[in-house]
Each structure stands twice: as C-alpha cells, then as structure tokens.
Design a protein around this motif. Sequence first.
Motif, PDB file in Angstrom:
ATOM      1  N   THR A 125       9.298 -13.685   0.745  1.00  0.00           N
ATOM      2  CA  THR A 125       9.443 -12.591  -0.206  1.00  0.00           C
ATOM      3  C   THR A 125       8.830 -13.055  -1.532  1.00  0.00           C
ATOM      4  N   GLN A 199       4.076  -6.267  -4.697  1.00  0.00           N
ATOM      5  CA  GLN A 199       5.220  -5.944  -3.842  1.00  0.00           C
ATOM      6  C   GLN A 199       4.943  -4.684  -3.017  1.00  0.00           C
ATOM      7  N   GLU A 200       4.385  -3.669  -3.644  1.00  0.00           N
ATOM      8  CA  GLU A 200       4.040  -2.442  -2.921  1.00  0.00           C
ATOM      9  C   GLU A 200       3.032  -2.721  -1.807  1.00  0.00           C
ATOM     10  N   GLU A 203       4.745  -4.644   1.071  1.00  0.00           N
ATOM     11  CA  GLU A 203       5.568  -3.777   1.915  1.00  0.00           C
ATOM     12  C   GLU A 203       4.710  -2.909   2.820  1.00  0.00           C
ATOM     13  N   THR A 204       3.565  -2.467   2.318  1.00  0.00           N
ATOM     14  CA  THR A 204       2.647  -1.684   3.146  1.00  0.00           C
ATOM     15  C   THR A 204       2.119  -2.528   4.300  1.00  0.00           C
ATOM     16  N   GLN A 206       3.545  -5.172   5.629  1.00  0.00           N
ATOM     17  CA  GLN A 206       4.638  -5.473   6.547  1.00  0.00           C
ATOM     18  C   GLN A 206       4.973  -4.276   7.437  1.00  0.00           C
ATOM     19  N   SER A 207       4.992  -3.084   6.858  1.00  0.00           N
ATOM     20  CA  SER A 207       5.385  -1.897   7.629  1.00  0.00           C
ATOM     21  C   SER A 207       4.368  -1.538   8.706  1.00  0.00           C
ATOM     22  N   LEU A 226      14.194  -8.080   6.702  1.00  0.00           N
ATOM     23  CA  LEU A 226      13.508  -7.380   7.788  1.00  0.00           C
ATOM     24  C   LEU A 226      14.035  -7.815   9.157  1.00  0.00           C
TER      25      LEU A 226
END
Length: 238
Positions: A125, A199-200, A203-204, A206-207, A226
């Motif tokens: 993270t 961070q955004e 997260e993109t 990772q998703s 997660l």
Amino acid sequence: MPEFVYPPVIATARTMFKVLDLRFDIVGEEHVPRQGGAVLASNHIGYLDFVFAGFAARPAKRLVRFMAKESVFRHRVSGPLMRAMKHIPVDRVRGDQAFAPALDALRSGEIVGVFPEATISPSFTLRKFKSGAARMAQEAAVPLLPVALWGTQRLWTKGRKRELRRNHIPISIRIGAPLTAEPGESAAGLTERLRERVQELLETAQSSYPDKPEKPEDAWWLPAHLGGTAPPPAAGLA
C-alpha cells in the motif's frame, strides 16, 4: 550526447521480459511528454520497479534518469552501468546533495524518476510521500508525472526470493495526466495531490488485475485490505 549504454540495457530488459513471458498492461502512455523535463513519480513495491517505471516512458522514446541509493553506484557491476545511464546517486544521510544534479537534469530536458515513498512498501500500500519530487518539479518548473505499478512485487520484493522463471505474470502500469503546481501551492500540498493521484491509479490497476492467488499461501502479494496476507501498513506511514 549519444547514449551508448542505456539502449543496450533496455534491449536486454526487453529480452528478459520475453523470456519470462510477462504480460504487460500499460495505460496512459500518451501522458508522457515527448520532450522537456518532468518528474516521474511512482509507487514502490519491488526491486525491479525502476525497470518497469522506465518502461512506461519508452513509447514516447524517452529515457528516465532515476534517483537511486548511493550504494548501488559503488557496486562493481551496477555502479558503472548506473553512471553510464546518467542515473543520480542519493545518499540517504545527505539526500539534499542529489537535489542540484536532479534539477540540472530537469532543466536540461530530462525525465527524472523518483520513488516518493523512498523505500519499498512491504504492505504493498502507499506509504507517506516525501516532498522531494514536488519540490524538484516546482523549482525546475516542470510537471509531475504520476505512475502506479502493480504485479512487480511478484517478481522480486523485500523479504521474498526472486521469481524469475517463465511464469506469465501480469505487470500493470498506469500513467496519469501530468500535475503542475497551482499558483502559491506549497510543496506539501502538491505532494498530497500527487499521492492521491497515484493512489487512484494504483486502485485502478488493482481492480483490473487479471490474476488472483490460487492458494492461501499465494496471497502474500496482496495487501490485507484486498484479502491478502501482506503485513498491514506501519502506523504513521500509510
């Protein structure tokens, strides 16, 4: 000046990628400036992140000069290569001494690569960002280029053995639109905006990441939030 070392090193890395059959998913290459200085700022989750962050700039035919710890430049093999590729040594005790060479590189039109977390994040993270990247961008009057990497920790990271077999690991690279300082904005404020943007992007990445751990013991590369077994972020560093 001609680049005699960097291109062959890149060619070697690309050959390694093919041997390992890495699956790249790169989004946002159009944000890398084709000319002029910029500070490329990436998250840091593995020992090979500088290779992959630099790879993000290749579609724009740009070379990234990374700021790296000074001990790497003392190594008998990596040292000559790092100097020949014009990377910038950073003394952890006297880090400000690297500021002037980095500014010179930016003002001469180079892209300088920085890991604002300053070290690998074992939790995978984002740690707190140091303000050096923002301060350099402000003083050199160049944009910040936010980058997020995901999957690189599966190849080689802190506390794990190298996994450099033909393993088809997906590598996700997300490049965001350049950030510039607002009039009167502090370095701290710009650093916070940079961290939020990375961070955004993270997260993109990772998703949309296509792989999941097959067994519970394989969940080490996923952060706890997660569902993985990576250690939680240290207090005060997240």
